[in-house]
Design an enzyme around this catalytic site. Structure first.
Site, PDB file in Angstrom:
ATOM      1  N   ALA A   1     -15.965  40.914 -32.252  1.00 15.69           N
ATOM      2  CA  ALA A   1     -16.878  40.394 -33.269  1.00 15.69           C
ATOM      3  C   ALA A   1     -17.561  39.165 -32.687  1.00 15.69           C
ATOM      4  O   ALA A   1     -16.888  38.224 -32.258  1.00 15.69           O
ATOM      5  CB  ALA A   1     -16.123  40.040 -34.545  1.00 15.69           C
TER       6      ALA A   1
ATOM      7  N   ILE B   1     -12.885  37.619 -30.203  1.00 12.93           N
ATOM      8  CA  ILE B   1     -14.084  36.821 -30.390  1.00 12.93           C
ATOM      9  C   ILE B   1     -15.029  37.043 -29.213  1.00 12.93           C
ATOM     10  O   ILE B   1     -14.655  36.906 -28.047  1.00 12.93           O
ATOM     11  CB  ILE B   1     -13.745  35.322 -30.510  1.00 12.93           C
ATOM     12  CG1 ILE B   1     -12.760  35.095 -31.663  1.00 12.93           C
ATOM     13  CG2 ILE B   1     -15.023  34.508 -30.721  1.00 12.93           C
ATOM     14  CD1 ILE B   1     -13.242  35.575 -33.016  1.00 12.93           C
ATOM     15  N   LYS B   2     -16.271  37.369 -29.542  1.00 15.07           N
ATOM     16  CA  LYS B   2     -17.272  37.646 -28.527  1.00 15.07           C
ATOM     17  C   LYS B   2     -18.206  36.441 -28.420  1.00 15.07           C
ATOM     18  O   LYS B   2     -18.790  36.017 -29.424  1.00 15.07           O
ATOM     19  CB  LYS B   2     -18.050  38.913 -28.915  1.00 15.07           C
ATOM     20  CG  LYS B   2     -18.766  39.630 -27.796  1.00 15.07           C
ATOM     21  CD  LYS B   2     -19.319  40.943 -28.353  1.00 15.07           C
ATOM     22  CE  LYS B   2     -20.000  41.767 -27.282  1.00 15.07           C
ATOM     23  NZ  LYS B   2     -20.577  42.995 -27.876  1.00 15.07           N
ATOM     24  N   VAL B   3     -18.330  35.901 -27.210  1.00 15.14           N
ATOM     25  CA  VAL B   3     -19.189  34.740 -26.987  1.00 15.14           C
ATOM     26  C   VAL B   3     -20.153  35.040 -25.855  1.00 15.14           C
ATOM     27  O   VAL B   3     -19.843  35.837 -24.957  1.00 15.14           O
ATOM     28  CB  VAL B   3     -18.369  33.471 -26.661  1.00 15.14           C
ATOM     29  CG1 VAL B   3     -17.406  33.135 -27.799  1.00 15.14           C
ATOM     30  CG2 VAL B   3     -17.609  33.629 -25.357  1.00 15.14           C
TER      31      VAL B   3
END
Length: 216
Positions: free
Chosen positions: A56, A82-84
């Protein structure tokens, strides 16, 4: 090789998961917007379908904003990743999140140097975009080879998640190049099982079976 579905379409995810083909899912703001519906609710629904990692993506571009949004997203379910973005603030957020034992997918990777930085930041996954490199006449698959060599040279734990997959050949080529995982649009996943000789052989078998008059 791990197979992730690159989509936020819940029905597609349910279908592919029922086939037993999915190890996880990747999403991004564009995919969620295309699917429609509330962002957080969509991520929650996906996490209830698949037990593997669900990426996400944060929308913020600054470190403080990424950390704030990551706290909201990681609270949705334990399998949220967590996608950064692969920017300096994104790498800073990656390091801080990994220190909290939160899995991170560093996305929008287009060079071996960027992948090296992601690995040094402790990323769980780094996502090189094959198709977008091919679009500008660069060799996207060569990037997978280069990252694999670098990661093996230094025993980095970061997994190579081949992304921006456009066709079935990208999947087999990424596997040959040593990618740990690949994230694939649902239509390409379905296409992997299709071959004209398989269909032709099946039609022949079914005709011969029907002609035999037997049943099982």
């Amino acid at each position: 090789m791990k197979f992730f579905a690159d989509t936020a379409q819940v029905e597609d995810i349910k279908e592919l998961n029922d086939y037993g083909l999915l190890d996880g899912v990747t999403t991004n703001p564009s995919l969620v917007a295309k699917a429609g519906g509330d962002f957080l609710t969509t991520i929650q629904s996906i996490c209830q379908i698949v037990s593997g990692p669900v990426s996400a993506e944060v929308a913020a571009t600054d470190f403080e904003g990424m950390m704030r949004e990551a706290a909201v997203l990681s609270a949705i379910a334990p399998n949220v990743v967590i996608k950064v973005p692969l920017t300096l603030p994104g790498l800073q957020a990656c390091r801080a999140l990994r220190a909290k034992q939160i899995d991170v997918n560093v996305t929008l990777c287009f060079s071996a140097n960027q992948a090296l930085l992601a690995a040094k930041a402790g990323a769980t996954f780094v996502s090189p975009f094959i198709g977008r490199l091919d679009d500008i006449n660069l060799d996207g698959m060569q990037l997978i080879h280069d990252i694999r060599l670098i990661f093996d040279n230094y025993d980095f734990d970061t997994q190579i998640l081949a992304a921006s997959i456009r066709q079935p050949n990208h999947v087999s080529d990424a596997a040959l190049a040593g990618a740990d995982a690949v994230t694939i649009p649902p239509n390409v996943i379905r296409a992997l099982a299709n071959h004209p000789l398989t269909q032709k052989g099946l039609e022949t078998f079914l005709k011969d079976w029907a002609d035999s008059g037997q049943t099982i």
